[in-house]
Design a protein around this motif. Structure first.
Motif, PDB file in Angstrom:
ATOM      1  N   GLY A   1       0.818  -1.203   0.000  1.00  0.00           N
ATOM      2  CA  GLY A   1       0.000   0.000   0.000  1.00  0.00           C
ATOM      3  C   GLY A   1       0.856   1.259   0.000  1.00  0.00           C
ATOM      4  O   GLY A   1       2.067   1.216   0.211  1.00  0.00           O
ATOM      5  N   VAL A   2       0.198   2.390  -0.244  1.00  0.00           N
ATOM      6  CA  VAL A   2       0.926   3.660  -0.411  1.00  0.00           C
ATOM      7  C   VAL A   2       1.303   4.320   0.912  1.00  0.00           C
ATOM      8  O   VAL A   2       2.127   5.237   0.934  1.00  0.00           O
ATOM      9  N   LEU A   3       0.697   3.873   2.007  1.00  0.00           N
ATOM     10  CA  LEU A   3       0.911   4.572   3.277  1.00  0.00           C
ATOM     11  C   LEU A   3       2.373   4.610   3.691  1.00  0.00           C
ATOM     12  O   LEU A   3       2.881   5.630   4.158  1.00  0.00           O
ATOM     13  N   TRP A   4       3.075   3.494   3.514  1.00  0.00           N
ATOM     14  CA  TRP A   4       4.416   3.368   4.090  1.00  0.00           C
ATOM     15  C   TRP A   4       5.415   4.293   3.397  1.00  0.00           C
ATOM     16  O   TRP A   4       6.234   4.938   4.069  1.00  0.00           O
ATOM     17  N   SER A   5       5.350   4.401   2.078  1.00  0.00           N
ATOM     18  CA  SER A   5       6.239   5.334   1.393  1.00  0.00           C
ATOM     19  C   SER A   5       5.839   6.771   1.681  1.00  0.00           C
ATOM     20  O   SER A   5       6.698   7.654   1.793  1.00  0.00           O
ATOM     21  N   LEU A   6       4.537   7.017   1.841  1.00  0.00           N
ATOM     22  CA  LEU A   6       4.062   8.352   2.182  1.00  0.00           C
ATOM     23  C   LEU A   6       4.643   8.798   3.518  1.00  0.00           C
ATOM     24  O   LEU A   6       4.980   9.979   3.710  1.00  0.00           O
ATOM     25  N   LYS A   7       4.793   7.861   4.434  1.00  0.00           N
ATOM     26  CA  LYS A   7       5.349   8.151   5.754  1.00  0.00           C
ATOM     27  C   LYS A   7       6.870   7.966   5.799  1.00  0.00           C
ATOM     28  O   LYS A   7       7.471   8.051   6.873  1.00  0.00           O
ATOM     29  N   GLN A   8       7.473   7.704   4.619  1.00  0.00           N
ATOM     30  CA  GLN A   8       8.918   7.503   4.510  1.00  0.00           C
ATOM     31  C   GLN A   8       9.401   6.338   5.372  1.00  0.00           C
ATOM     32  O   GLN A   8      10.479   6.364   5.956  1.00  0.00           O
TER      33      GLN A   8
ATOM     34  N   GLY B   1       9.529  -0.556   3.669  1.00  0.00           N
ATOM     35  CA  GLY B   1      10.529  -1.600   3.878  1.00  0.00           C
ATOM     36  C   GLY B   1      10.355  -2.456   5.104  1.00  0.00           C
ATOM     37  O   GLY B   1      10.261  -3.694   4.988  1.00  0.00           O
ATOM     38  N   PRO B   2      10.325  -1.889   6.315  1.00  0.00           N
ATOM     39  CA  PRO B   2      10.349  -2.721   7.519  1.00  0.00           C
ATOM     40  C   PRO B   2       9.195  -3.718   7.641  1.00  0.00           C
ATOM     41  O   PRO B   2       9.360  -4.775   8.253  1.00  0.00           O
ATOM     42  N   LEU B   3       8.036  -3.393   7.076  1.00  0.00           N
ATOM     43  CA  LEU B   3       6.886  -4.291   7.220  1.00  0.00           C
ATOM     44  C   LEU B   3       6.597  -5.097   5.966  1.00  0.00           C
ATOM     45  O   LEU B   3       5.618  -5.847   5.923  1.00  0.00           O
ATOM     46  N   ASP B   4       7.441  -4.970   4.933  1.00  0.00           N
ATOM     47  CA  ASP B   4       7.148  -5.631   3.660  1.00  0.00           C
ATOM     48  C   ASP B   4       6.959  -7.139   3.825  1.00  0.00           C
ATOM     49  O   ASP B   4       6.043  -7.728   3.258  1.00  0.00           O
ATOM     50  N   ASP B   5       7.827  -7.762   4.574  1.00  0.00           N
ATOM     51  CA  ASP B   5       7.825  -9.220   4.752  1.00  0.00           C
ATOM     52  C   ASP B   5       8.322  -9.493   6.159  1.00  0.00           C
ATOM     53  O   ASP B   5       9.521  -9.453   6.432  1.00  0.00           O
ATOM     54  N   THR B   6       7.412  -9.739   7.076  1.00  0.00           N
ATOM     55  CA  THR B   6       7.778  -9.844   8.482  1.00  0.00           C
ATOM     56  C   THR B   6       6.810 -10.787   9.188  1.00  0.00           C
ATOM     57  O   THR B   6       5.901 -11.340   8.579  1.00  0.00           O
ATOM     58  N   ARG B   7       7.016 -10.983  10.480  1.00  0.00           N
ATOM     59  CA  ARG B   7       6.095 -11.723  11.323  1.00  0.00           C
ATOM     60  C   ARG B   7       5.638 -10.817  12.448  1.00  0.00           C
ATOM     61  O   ARG B   7       6.317  -9.833  12.788  1.00  0.00           O
ATOM     62  N   VAL B   8       4.508 -11.151  13.007  1.00  0.00           N
ATOM     63  CA  VAL B   8       4.013 -10.423  14.163  1.00  0.00           C
ATOM     64  C   VAL B   8       3.537 -11.426  15.199  1.00  0.00           C
ATOM     65  O   VAL B   8       3.040 -12.500  14.858  1.00  0.00           O
ATOM     66  N   ARG B   9       3.747 -11.087  16.468  1.00  0.00           N
ATOM     67  CA  ARG B   9       3.181 -11.854  17.579  1.00  0.00           C
ATOM     68  C   ARG B   9       2.309 -10.901  18.392  1.00  0.00           C
ATOM     69  O   ARG B   9       2.734  -9.795  18.733  1.00  0.00           O
ATOM     70  N   VAL B  10       1.103 -11.342  18.687  1.00  0.00           N
ATOM     71  CA  VAL B  10       0.122 -10.523  19.391  1.00  0.00           C
ATOM     72  C   VAL B  10      -0.353 -11.278  20.621  1.00  0.00           C
ATOM     73  O   VAL B  10      -0.690 -12.465  20.533  1.00  0.00           O
ATOM     74  N   ALA B  11      -0.371 -10.608  21.770  1.00  0.00           N
ATOM     75  CA  ALA B  11      -0.978 -11.189  22.966  1.00  0.00           C
ATOM     76  C   ALA B  11      -2.492 -11.040  22.863  1.00  0.00           C
ATOM     77  O   ALA B  11      -2.990 -10.000  22.418  1.00  0.00           O
TER      78      ALA B  11
END
Length: 238
Positions: free
Chosen positions: A31-38, A41-51
């Motif tokens: 999506g366009v949000l991440w480049s808009l916020k400069q 990259g960091p979230l392009d391909d990652t994992r998340v753990r949520v409690a």
């Protein structure tokens, strides 16, 4: 039947939900949000753990392979593999004051936004049964030839999320299909967040495709630009 009860049952049921304490998943985010916020990259391909029963989230890796985030409503941090703090911010919500849609973010802004967003998405609709949440069913909604039941949800002040009041839409089976909110930290207008590709993982039903679009002044959903896309797989409840 109460819409919260219908939705919770459709997504796996509260009894099964209570047997787990966390969920992890692989994410591909666009999506366009991440480049808009400069912050592309960091979230392009990652994992998340949520409690699941307290508000906590961690993305890993976060940009560099040896970094991960730690999010709670009161604190956000970037840490290395030794759990040493690389940078942190207390009272992270205050760091967004005065922001507009085009205001650049730093890594901690991104970690906070992504942390509360993924907690909100992965815990709904089960979170609505937690203390402090208030819900009210609204009039039905017609979209794409379907009738969806709508739920207005008021989040407690202790929960960090897009905004205090949000609206969730559920199909005839009780699955979440759309989620409307105004993200206060973005300084932008309302958005419509569509969920699809529902799959069962460990008895819990999770949407595996999420797409966020802006809502225009006329109330219609704008097909372009695609603000955020989230594709989810390898979901593990523990």
């Amino acid at each position: 039947m109460d819409l919260v009860d219908v939705a919770v049952a459709a997504h796996g049921g509260l009894d099964r939900w209570k047997t787990y304490t966390s969920v992890s998943a692989h994410l591909k985010v666009g999506g366009v949000l991440w480049s808009l916020k400069q912050q592309g990259g960091p979230l392009d391909d990652t994992r998340v753990r949520v409690a699941l029963h307290r508000e906590y989230a961690s993305h890993y890796p976060f940009g560099d392979a040896d970094l991960h985030t730690v999010f709670t409503p009161e604190r956000v941090a970037v840490e290395n593999d030794a759990n040493e703090v690389v940078e942190e911010r207390l009272r992270p919500r205050a760091a967004f004051e005065g922001h507009t849609l085009t205001t650049p973010w730093d890594r901690l802004h991104l970690a906070y936004f992504a942390g509360y967003a993924m907690w909100t998405y992965f815990t709904a609709p089960f979170s609505f049964t937690m203390p402090g949440f208030r819900t009210e069913e609204l009039s039905p909604w017609q979209e794409d030839g379907q009738t969806w039941r709508r739920l207005s949800v008021e989040f407690p002040d202790s929960i960090a999320t897009h905004g205090k009041r949000q609206t969730f839409y559920f199909d005839r089976e009780g699955l979440v299909r759309r989620h409307d909110y105004t993200s206060e930290v973005l300084g932008a207008g309302p958005a419509a967040h569509y969920s699809s590709g529902h799959r069962e993982f460990g008895g819990i039903v999770v949407p595996t495709q999420r797409r966020v679009h802006l809502i225009g002044e006329d109330g219609g959903v704008m097909p372009d630009p695609l603000v955020v896309s989230i594709d989810i797989d390898d979901v593990v409840f523990e």
